[in-house]
Design a protein around this motif. Structure first.
Motif, PDB file in Angstrom:
ATOM      1  N   VAL A  27       0.846  -1.186   0.000  1.00 59.11           N
ATOM      2  CA  VAL A  27       0.000   0.000   0.000  1.00 59.11           C
ATOM      3  C   VAL A  27       0.886   1.243   0.000  1.00 59.11           C
ATOM      4  N   LEU A  34      -2.717   0.649  -4.506  1.00 61.99           N
ATOM      5  CA  LEU A  34      -2.347  -0.682  -4.037  1.00 61.99           C
ATOM      6  C   LEU A  34      -1.506  -1.319  -5.128  1.00 61.99           C
ATOM      7  N   LEU A  55      -6.988   3.201  -5.615  1.00 62.68           N
ATOM      8  CA  LEU A  55      -7.871   2.944  -4.475  1.00 62.68           C
ATOM      9  C   LEU A  55      -8.999   3.967  -4.368  1.00 62.68           C
ATOM     10  N   ASP A 404      -4.287  -1.453   4.800  1.00 56.81           N
ATOM     11  CA  ASP A 404      -4.507  -0.064   4.406  1.00 56.81           C
ATOM     12  C   ASP A 404      -4.914   0.683   5.673  1.00 56.81           C
ATOM     13  N   TYR A 411      -5.874  -6.330   2.760  1.00 50.24           N
ATOM     14  CA  TYR A 411      -5.929  -6.888   1.411  1.00 50.24           C
ATOM     15  C   TYR A 411      -5.162  -8.204   1.399  1.00 50.24           C
TER      16      TYR A 411
END
Length: 448
Positions: A27, A34, A55, A404, A411
């Motif tokens: 990130v 990303l 994002l 994040d 993620y």
């Protein structure tokens, strides 16, 4: 770890705006991006790729998904009875910003050569050819720009690939595992190799960019309980150093003091780096007393490692791949200023855990997030209570996990089905510990 690649590939060029066996994730804390590596583990295409998912655009569409079957919207519900949202990757990936790498691209390590507000550099190990590619991130008028001296075909130039030491005396060994950038101020990167027993040292501030500085060829122990001579490592963690109470091997914090996990031997190993000489100095081995290798039928033994707190070196988290568990190791110093290296406790996890990240939300319990490839799950361990809080179904072959922090989302890359899961880890969210969305559609799955 995903299966290695051992030769250059024939086949079509990879797509520059689709997920295909996604492996590494990172990130960008400055730009809303990303980063994803697509590994090409089956070697059906020419190269792996490194791409950026927008994002801001993704979350705009996640907030207004279409109904199931609505192909006019980039994000839509999976089914009338399933509120999970699936999104088409190409809607959020600019193919002109994607670059091509060697096959078998692994994790993405982030370096910031000029400080936290300066240049962002991504470093990615690949298996074929065995190398580390470094890619600089810039902001363009239309989004993220990746620079690796790529040609018109988007292939990174050889000037951004680390294969040989600058004097030609060392060659980067094969089967690189997880690359770690020192997070305690030393300008080094550390790269274990899954096979062959080597550990490589990268100097991040070479004359022409990052360069190979040293290779310790007999660093990792072989599996003494099998006949196939497996010898290799998986991950490295930097121990924070307190100048008021430095560990003896650090020479009063003048040397970075590291831990590395064996992959096929039940233990971790210390090492340091000689300042000025850029040489690896192997230290003692620490067997894992919670593993009885004589009764464990499977291999490998260990996976990722990380310190619970980036400012305190008293507790090291170690992922046991076989048997599956998370070990808390007491690395506080004894009267001789040496780490105690004693197992404090262990939590049983889902099958085949490998990769770990620590998330410390403000004013809430810190979490260890561990991916389990065997079951396609994300295990979540509370570090205050040191117990399993959730085992979240994600995707086939679940591998990398990153957080994040701005959006309080995790993620997870799923190379077995070409998706990235989005799991809510917000302490007060009603969707906490649920895979509520994913990038990529489950049109089919494969075993990498």
């Amino acid at each position: 770890m995903l299966a290695g690649a051992c030769q250059m590939d024939d086949g079509p060029l990879p797509s520059l705006d689709q997920l295909r066996q996604p492996t590494g994730l990172a990130v960008d804390a400055i730009r809303p991006a990303l980063f994803v590596t697509n590994g090409n583990w089956d070697r059906q295409q020419v190269d792996s790729t490194l791409m950026a998912i927008d994002l801001d655009a993704l979350y705009t569409e996640l907030a207004r998904p279409g109904e199931a079957g609505d192909r006019s919207r980039p994000c839509r519900r999976v089914a009338p009875d399933d509120p999970t949202i699936e999104c088409e990757p190409s809607a959020f990936i600019d193919d002109w910003a994607t670059v091509r790498l060697g096959t078998g691209a692994g994790n993405i390590a982030i370096d910031q050569p000029t400080g936290t507000e300066g240049l962002l550099r991504l470093m990615v190990p690949t298996r074929s050819p065995n190398s580390v590619t470094w890619v600089d991130v810039q902001s363009g008028p239309d989004g993220v720009v990746l620079d690796c001296d790529q040609g018109e075909d988007s292939r990174c130039g050889s000037s951004h690939e680390i294969r040989l030491s600058t004097n030609g005396g060392e060659r980067l060994p094969g089967e690189p595992a997880r690359l770690t950038i020192d997070d305690q101020g030393a300008r080094f990167g550390y790269l274990p190799h899954l096979l062959g027993g080597s550990l490589s040292l990268l100097a991040l501030d070479g004359a022409r960019g990052p360069e190979l500085a040293d290779v310790e060829g007999e660093f990792f122990r072989e599996d003494v309980f099998e006949d196939d001579d497996l010898r290799g490592g998986f991950a490295v963690a930097s121990r924070p150093c307190d100048p008021e109470a430095p560990p003896s091997p650090s020479r009063d914090c003048e040397r970075p003091f590291m831990y590395a996990s064996h992959r096929y031997f039940p233990g971790v190993r210390h090492f340091t780096v000689a300042p000025g000489l850029d040489l690896l100095l192997p230290g003692r081995e620490v067997p894992m007393p919670v593993i009885n290798p004589q009764v464990v039928l499977g291999r490998p033994f260990l996976g990722d490692i990380a310190f619970e707190d980036p400012t305190v070196g008293d507790r090291l988290l170690v992922v046991q791949t076989t048997p599956p568990g998370l070990v808390r190791l007491d690395t506080s110093l004894d009267e001789d200023n040496l780490p105690r290296d004693e197992a404090m406790s262990v939590v049983t996890l889902c099958d085949n855990p490998n990769v770990l990240t620590v998330y410390r939300p403000p004013e809430a319990e810190a979490l260890a997030l561990i991916t389990c490839a065997g079951e396609g799950r994300l295990a979540i361990v509370g570090l205050g209570s040191f117990r399993l809080l959730a085992s979240v179904p994600v995707g086939v072959g679940a591998y990398e996990v990153v957080v994040d922090h701005e959006r309080q989302q995790a993620y997870v890359s799923n190379p077995g089905e070409d998706t990235i899961s989005i799991v809510d880890v917000g302490p007060r969210s009603p969707l906490r510990f649920i895979e509520w969305a994913r990038v990529g559609t489950r049109a089919g799955s494969r075993v990498p």
